[in-house]
Design a protein around this motif. Structure first.
Motif, mmCIF file in Angstrom:
data_model
loop_
_atom_site.group_PDB
_atom_site.id
_atom_site.type_symbol
_atom_site.label_atom_id
_atom_site.label_comp_id
_atom_site.label_asym_id
_atom_site.label_seq_id
_atom_site.Cartn_x
_atom_site.Cartn_y
_atom_site.Cartn_z
ATOM 1 N N ASP A 183 0.851 -1.179 0.000
ATOM 2 C CA ASP A 183 0.000 0.000 0.000
ATOM 3 C C ASP A 183 0.896 1.241 0.000
ATOM 4 O O ASP A 183 2.105 1.153 0.262
ATOM 5 N N PRO A 184 0.349 2.415 -0.314
ATOM 6 C CA PRO A 184 1.195 3.617 -0.433
ATOM 7 C C PRO A 184 2.007 3.928 0.817
ATOM 8 O O PRO A 184 3.173 4.328 0.721
ATOM 9 N N ALA A 185 1.418 3.728 2.001
ATOM 10 C CA ALA A 185 2.158 4.043 3.234
ATOM 11 C C ALA A 185 3.339 3.099 3.415
ATOM 12 O O ALA A 185 4.435 3.532 3.809
ATOM 13 N N SER A 186 3.145 1.819 3.133
ATOM 14 C CA SER A 186 4.236 0.858 3.272
ATOM 15 C C SER A 186 5.324 1.111 2.241
ATOM 16 O O SER A 186 6.521 0.978 2.531
ATOM 17 N N ALA A 187 4.918 1.480 1.027
ATOM 18 C CA ALA A 187 5.905 1.809 -0.004
ATOM 19 C C ALA A 187 6.717 3.034 0.397
ATOM 20 O O ALA A 187 7.937 3.089 0.165
ATOM 21 N N ALA A 188 6.061 4.013 1.015
ATOM 22 C CA ALA A 188 6.773 5.211 1.466
ATOM 23 C C ALA A 188 7.754 4.875 2.575
ATOM 24 O O ALA A 188 8.840 5.465 2.660
ATOM 25 N N GLU A 189 7.410 3.914 3.424
ATOM 26 C CA GLU A 189 8.328 3.493 4.487
ATOM 27 C C GLU A 189 9.584 2.854 3.900
ATOM 28 O O GLU A 189 10.701 3.155 4.318
ATOM 29 N N VAL A 190 9.415 1.981 2.919
ATOM 30 C CA VAL A 190 10.570 1.377 2.264
ATOM 31 C C VAL A 190 11.432 2.448 1.613
ATOM 32 O O VAL A 190 12.672 2.384 1.652
ATOM 33 N N ALA A 191 10.795 3.464 1.036
ATOM 34 C CA ALA A 191 11.540 4.537 0.375
ATOM 35 C C ALA A 191 12.357 5.361 1.361
ATOM 36 O O ALA A 191 13.337 6.011 0.955
ATOM 37 N N ARG A 192 12.008 5.333 2.656
ATOM 38 C CA ARG A 192 12.746 6.087 3.666
ATOM 39 C C ARG A 192 14.065 5.427 4.045
ATOM 40 O O ARG A 192 14.919 6.055 4.677
ATOM 41 N N LEU A 193 14.231 4.161 3.696
ATOM 42 C CA LEU A 193 15.436 3.447 4.113
ATOM 43 C C LEU A 193 16.683 4.111 3.552
ATOM 44 O O LEU A 193 16.714 4.498 2.379
ATOM 45 N N PRO A 194 17.734 4.226 4.352
ATOM 46 C CA PRO A 194 18.971 4.845 3.866
ATOM 47 C C PRO A 194 19.619 4.028 2.756
ATOM 48 O O PRO A 194 19.592 2.787 2.786
ATOM 49 N N ASP A 195 20.186 4.712 1.794
ATOM 50 C CA ASP A 195 20.851 4.020 0.694
ATOM 51 C C ASP A 195 21.976 3.113 1.188
ATOM 52 O O ASP A 195 22.260 2.077 0.575
ATOM 53 N N ALA A 196 22.623 3.498 2.288
ATOM 54 C CA ALA A 196 23.779 2.736 2.776
ATOM 55 C C ALA A 196 23.391 1.434 3.464
ATOM 56 O O ALA A 196 24.257 0.583 3.697
ATOM 57 N N MET A 197 22.111 1.265 3.786
ATOM 58 C CA MET A 197 21.682 0.059 4.488
ATOM 59 C C MET A 197 21.625 -1.106 3.502
ATOM 60 O O MET A 197 21.032 -1.019 2.435
ATOM 61 N N HIS A 198 22.231 -2.234 3.876
ATOM 62 C CA HIS A 198 22.186 -3.434 3.038
ATOM 63 C C HIS A 198 20.790 -4.050 3.111
ATOM 64 O O HIS A 198 20.189 -4.115 4.189
ATOM 65 N N ARG A 199 20.294 -4.537 1.982
ATOM 66 C CA ARG A 199 18.936 -5.080 1.952
ATOM 67 C C ARG A 199 18.873 -6.342 1.105
ATOM 68 O O ARG A 199 19.422 -6.384 0.006
ATOM 69 N N ILE A 200 18.192 -7.325 1.644
ATOM 70 C CA ILE A 200 17.846 -8.534 0.897
ATOM 71 C C ILE A 200 16.349 -8.718 1.101
ATOM 72 O O ILE A 200 15.905 -9.277 2.107
ATOM 73 N N ALA A 201 15.574 -8.204 0.174
ATOM 74 C CA ALA A 201 14.124 -8.178 0.317
ATOM 75 C C ALA A 201 13.535 -9.566 0.141
ATOM 76 O O ALA A 201 14.198 -10.506 -0.321
ATOM 77 N N ALA A 202 12.263 -9.707 0.509
ATOM 78 C CA ALA A 202 11.609 -11.013 0.501
ATOM 79 C C ALA A 202 11.689 -11.730 -0.843
ATOM 80 O O ALA A 202 11.976 -12.931 -0.872
ATOM 81 N N PRO A 203 11.467 -11.053 -1.980
ATOM 82 C CA PRO A 203 11.545 -11.795 -3.239
ATOM 83 C C PRO A 203 12.920 -12.420 -3.491
ATOM 84 O O PRO A 203 13.012 -13.570 -3.937
ATOM 85 N N GLU A 204 13.974 -11.686 -3.188
ATOM 86 C CA GLU A 204 15.322 -12.228 -3.363
ATOM 87 C C GLU A 204 15.582 -13.349 -2.360
ATOM 88 O O GLU A 204 16.182 -14.381 -2.700
ATOM 89 N N LEU A 205 15.124 -13.175 -1.140
ATOM 90 C CA LEU A 205 15.311 -14.195 -0.119
ATOM 91 C C LEU A 205 14.603 -15.494 -0.519
ATOM 92 O O LEU A 205 15.159 -16.587 -0.383
ATOM 93 N N LEU A 206 13.378 -15.388 -1.033
ATOM 94 C CA LEU A 206 12.623 -16.576 -1.410
ATOM 95 C C LEU A 206 13.225 -17.275 -2.621
ATOM 96 O O LEU A 206 13.083 -18.490 -2.768
ATOM 97 N N ALA A 207 13.900 -16.519 -3.472
ATOM 98 C CA ALA A 207 14.517 -17.126 -4.649
ATOM 99 C C ALA A 207 15.682 -18.036 -4.284
ATOM 100 O O ALA A 207 16.022 -18.940 -5.053
ATOM 101 N N GLY A 208 16.291 -17.814 -3.129
ATOM 102 C CA GLY A 208 17.416 -18.640 -2.694
ATOM 103 C C GLY A 208 17.687 -18.402 -1.228
ATOM 104 O O GLY A 208 18.588 -17.616 -0.892
ATOM 105 N N PRO A 209 16.924 -19.025 -0.322
ATOM 106 C CA PRO A 209 17.069 -18.735 1.114
ATOM 107 C C PRO A 209 18.472 -18.951 1.660
ATOM 108 O O PRO A 209 19.004 -18.093 2.378
#
Length: 286
Positions: A170-196
């Protein structure tokens, strides 16, 4: 290395919600058998469900007191048990506000279905469980962000966020993800599910430093695996997939300890999910 257990019946909603009952429910299902010592519970009961007028944070004075109490209990336990690792069982995920000042890790593996990167203005509830990762990395109410002294407690580049949802938001959740700092490492759910297992190995190699804390918010699981959470969200791993993700992190010689949160014991009358959580932890605490 041995392990000790410390419960933190922490409910940032100050409503008596079921997360606070998780330590007792997991002990009743055999959790204590996984560790050398059970130190009981820290005094982390949060009351006073009123939002602070300046910061928008719910139950701010009681949350500060709970964080300091957990820090004091964990600091004393680490001092008295050199070489042992803590297993901190909550409670909800904002108990990290008490854990990180005690452990002072070089990095954080943060496994969660949500990024927890709101603040008092953007959170609908004001619950610190909406915002603890932001607070830990210096973006939050000053009284909370400075719990370990100077903010931030962790640089964004010292964090790996794993399992957060990025699709069909939803828009609020998307805005929260957009707030994350660029320097923070991320492995989002789709990538995690592709190869746990590959996701776990990648996370294990992303951070520098000698000591890393592992935090597991159980709402990272798909609701089909664990519906007994406060904020379930589709698109997460199964129990087996989560175990694959965690295995390389649990095996790392840099692991300082583990926190596990957001199990609603009141939504598990049969105890079947408590048993499944203990089984998951059996593969970590070894």
């Amino acid at each position: 290395m041995g392990w000790f257990l410390l419960g933190a019946p922490w409910d940032c909603s100050a409503s008596g919600r079921g997360e606070a009952g998780a330590p007792a429910a997991l002990r009743a299902t055999g959790l204590t058998s996984l560790v050398e010592t059970d130190l009981g519970d820290a005094d982390t009961v949060i009351s006073g469900g009123v939002r602070d007028a300046e910061t928008g944070v719910l139950a701010l004075p009681s949350t500060l007191a709970a964080a300091r109490s957990l820090t004091a209990s964990l600091t004393a336990a680490l001092r008295d048990r050199p070489g042992s690792r803590p297993l901190v069982v909550g409670g909800d995920c904002s108990l990290l506000l008490g854990v990180i000042p005690a452990v002072r890790p070089a990095g954080l593996w943060f496994v969660d279905g949500h990024p927890d990167y709101l603040d008092g203005a953007t959170s609908d509830t004001g619950e610190t469980a909406d915002m603890e990762l932001a607070i830990l990395t210096g973006d939050g109410a000053p009284a909370l962000a400075s719990l370990a002294g100077a903010a931030p407690m962790l640089e964004p580049s010292a964090v790996v966020l794993l399992g957060h949802r990025t699709e069909d938001l939803d828009p609020a959740s998307a805005a929260e993800v957009a707030r994350l700092p660029d320097a923070m490492h991320r492995i989002a759910a789709p990538e995690l599910l592709a190869g746990p297992a590959a996701a776990g190995r990648a996370a294990a190699g992303l951070l520098d430093g000698d000591g890393v804390w592992l935090h597991v918010d159980l709402d990272v699981l798909d609701p089909s695996a664990l519906p007994a959470v406060s904020y379930p969200q589709l698109g997460g791993p199964s129990w087996d997939e989560l175990a694959e993700v965690l295995a390389p992190l649990a095996a790392s010689p840099r692991l300082l300890g583990v926190s596990v949160t957001d199990f609603r014991a009141d939504l598990d009358p049969s105890g079947e999910y408590a048993e499944r959580i203990v089984e998951l932890l059996r593969g970590i605490v070894r």
